[in-house]
Motif scaffolding. Sequence first.
Motif, mmCIF file in Angstrom:
data_model
loop_
_atom_site.group_PDB
_atom_site.id
_atom_site.type_symbol
_atom_site.label_atom_id
_atom_site.label_comp_id
_atom_site.label_asym_id
_atom_site.label_seq_id
_atom_site.Cartn_x
_atom_site.Cartn_y
_atom_site.Cartn_z
ATOM 1 N N GLU A 45 0.846 -1.201 0.000
ATOM 2 C CA GLU A 45 0.000 0.000 0.000
ATOM 3 C C GLU A 45 0.882 1.252 0.000
ATOM 4 N N LYS A 46 0.343 2.360 -0.513
ATOM 5 C CA LYS A 46 1.029 3.645 -0.399
ATOM 6 C C LYS A 46 0.813 4.149 1.020
ATOM 7 N N VAL A 47 1.902 4.509 1.694
ATOM 8 C CA VAL A 47 1.813 4.957 3.087
ATOM 9 C C VAL A 47 2.657 6.208 3.288
ATOM 10 N N VAL A 48 2.091 7.150 4.009
ATOM 11 C CA VAL A 48 2.826 8.311 4.507
ATOM 12 C C VAL A 48 3.053 8.043 5.982
ATOM 13 N N TRP A 49 4.300 8.111 6.404
ATOM 14 C CA TRP A 49 4.628 7.786 7.788
ATOM 15 C C TRP A 49 4.504 9.013 8.670
ATOM 16 N N ALA A 50 3.640 8.923 9.660
ATOM 17 C CA ALA A 50 3.398 10.007 10.608
ATOM 18 C C ALA A 50 4.376 9.901 11.772
ATOM 19 N N TYR A 51 4.404 10.947 12.565
ATOM 20 C CA TYR A 51 5.297 11.000 13.722
ATOM 21 C C TYR A 51 4.666 10.284 14.906
ATOM 22 N N PHE A 52 5.487 9.480 15.566
ATOM 23 C CA PHE A 52 5.045 8.627 16.658
ATOM 24 C C PHE A 52 6.005 8.820 17.821
ATOM 25 N N PRO A 53 5.536 8.770 19.054
ATOM 26 C CA PRO A 53 4.162 8.544 19.515
ATOM 27 C C PRO A 53 3.350 9.838 19.463
#
Length: 149
Positions: A45-53
């Motif tokens: 899948e196309k994914v944009v990685w967000a900031y965690f936590p």
Amino acid sequence: MKIVLVSSAGGHLAQLLPLEPWWSKHERTWVSFKLPEVEAALAGEKVVWAYFPTTRSAINAIRNFFLAWPTLLRLRPDLVISDGAAVSVPFFIVAKALRIKTVYIECFDRIDMPTVSGRLCYPISDIFCVQWPQQLRSYPDAVNMGPVL
């Protein structure tokens, strides 16, 4: 239709995956966290990685707000859909500002008490869905879609 699915890891992602018969028919991009279980679940899948936590992290909430702007401007989706948690809030705020339609699905396991993300997204959602009739006490204008799990 172009959609962006925004979800935390774990149970939140697990509640969006069963909607595959719907979302698989659309051009889509996911926003979630770069964790091994998320990478495995969203392989291909196309994914944009967000900031965690994100939980109780004001810094990452701000970082995700500034991630949401260019992401939504670049993708120009017709719809942003989320079931939380905190990563949903900045994406819904930006979507609202850009006049992008939003759908929020309240968590399956929060029957008697609303989530913080749900309370924040409820007033800015175009459609707000719950999975239990009891959740309508907290969200009287919601649509009861029943359990997705």
